[in-house]
Scaffold this active site. Structure first.
Site, short mmCIF file in Angstrom:
data_model
loop_
_atom_site.label_atom_id
_atom_site.label_comp_id
_atom_site.label_asym_id
_atom_site.label_seq_id
_atom_site.Cartn_x
_atom_site.Cartn_y
_atom_site.Cartn_z
N TYR A 21 19.09 -8.26 -0.96
CA TYR A 21 17.66 -9.04 -0.96
C TYR A 21 17.70 -10.28 -0.01
O TYR A 21 16.81 -10.38 1.07
CB TYR A 21 17.05 -9.17 -2.10
N ILE A 66 -1.66 -2.68 7.35
CA ILE A 66 -0.79 -3.40 6.16
C ILE A 66 0.12 -2.50 5.51
O ILE A 66 -0.39 -1.40 4.80
CB ILE A 66 -1.52 -4.31 5.31
N THR A 67 1.35 -2.48 5.60
CA THR A 67 2.21 -1.69 4.74
C THR A 67 2.28 -2.40 3.29
O THR A 67 2.01 -3.56 3.10
CB THR A 67 3.70 -1.69 5.26
N GLY A 68 2.67 -1.61 2.29
CA GLY A 68 2.77 -2.00 1.02
C GLY A 68 1.60 -2.50 0.44
O GLY A 68 1.52 -3.46 -0.26
N ALA A 69 0.48 -1.79 0.84
CA ALA A 69 -0.82 -2.28 0.68
C ALA A 69 -1.43 -1.73 -0.92
O ALA A 69 -2.74 -1.96 -0.89
CB ALA A 69 -1.60 -2.12 1.54
N SER A 119 -0.67 -2.55 -3.95
CA SER A 119 -0.45 -3.36 -5.01
C SER A 119 -0.12 -4.76 -4.92
O SER A 119 0.13 -4.99 -3.71
CB SER A 119 0.43 -2.61 -6.29
N GLY A 120 -0.03 -5.82 -5.72
CA GLY A 120 0.35 -7.00 -5.25
C GLY A 120 -0.33 -7.88 -4.35
O GLY A 120 -1.54 -7.41 -4.15
#
Length: 290
Positions: free
Chosen positions: A171, A15-18, A20-21
């Protein structure tokens, strides 16, 4: 309450960006389901911290922290090398990392940052990890898009906003690109053991608004007032990564764990093929899945 996550024992998930959130919540729940987890953050410190927190919350969690600045293609390639050194197969790839950059900036590669991070990074990383995905009995590529993709089309004459830039429009188009990429990837992988789906997590209160200016602070404040929790926002990601209900389902767009229609622009097959070719040229991708 969401149903318990199906067992992922014996499976490896990245998982990337794992840190936070929704990325952190999804990582924690996949680890709780028994997955061997490769967790990617922007720095070694944040990745190590997220791995530590998961181990504290999930007894016996198998979590391997990795780090990469996904705006840099060199770092993405280095990340893929590290993943290959750690595992001989990948059962689930979750392209979760992303951001909103309200003012125009460029990556180290000279590419507009929103397009580089939100689209080219998952495009390149997925390509580099395809051999590991192919080595799994069945594998899933899950890409976090957004309902913000509606109302725009790909501007191939100015993909990087060089002549006219709006952070929000950039975006939106990057999220449209996520869906077009997913559909084209699914088409090219048809008949293989790999599926590819995208999703809208809902309007989630996360750290996606990285901009440190007053505009970024306003957006974060509004998110705090109206957004859903990361726990709620992570549910569809977890569903697509683990549920037997979506085994063999590919090329779809999900909201609230259900396949729904995306915008007409996101279903433009010619645009998907053109975006694929442009992205391959911009990333120097040599391997073709066609």
């Amino acid at each position: 309450m969401p149903s318990p996550t199906p067992s992922l024992k014996g499976k490896t998930c990245l998982i990337t960006g794992a840190t936070s959130g929704i990325g952190f919540i999804a990582a924690r729940e996949l680890a709780r389901a028994g997955a061997r987890l490769l967790l990617v953050g922007r720095s070694a410190r944040t990745a190590d911290d997220a791995a530590r927190r998961i181990r504290e919350e999930v007894a016996g969690a198998d979590v391997g922290p990795l780090h990469a600045d996904l705006s840099s293609q060199a770092e993405i390639r280095k990340l893929a090398d590290e993943v290959r050194n750690r595992t001989d197969r990948l059962d689930v790839l979750v392209n979760n990392a992303g951001g909103i950059f309200l003012d125009r900036t460029e990556s180290v590669d000279g590419i507009e940052t929103t397009f580089a991070v939100n689209h080219l990074a998952p495009f390149l990383l997925t390509h580099l990890l395809l051999p590991l995905l192919e080595a799994a009995p069945s594998a899933r590529v899950v890409t976090v898009a957004s309902g913000a993709h509606r109302g725009v089309a790909m501007t191939f004459d100015d993909l990087e906003g060089r002549t006219r830039y709006s952070g929000w429009r950039a975006y939106q188009r990057s999220k449209l690109a996520n869906i077009l990429f997913t559909r084209e990837l699914a088409r090219r992988l048809k008949g293989s053991s790999i599926t590819a789906n995208s999703l809208h997590p809902g309007y989630v209160n996360t750290q996606i608004f990285r901009d440190a200016t007053w505009k970024g602070r306003v957006m974060r404040a509004l998110a705090g007032l109206f957004a859903i929790t990361p726990e709620k926002g992570a549910e569809t990601t977890i569903h697509l990564a683990s549920s037997p209900e979506v085994e063999g389902v590919s090329g779809e767009y999900f909201i609230a764990s259900r396949a729904v229609g995306s915008s007409l622009a996101s279903q433009d097959e010619a645009a998907a093929r053109r975006l694929w070719d442009v992205s391959a040229e911009m990333t120097g991708v040599e391997r073709s899945v066609d």
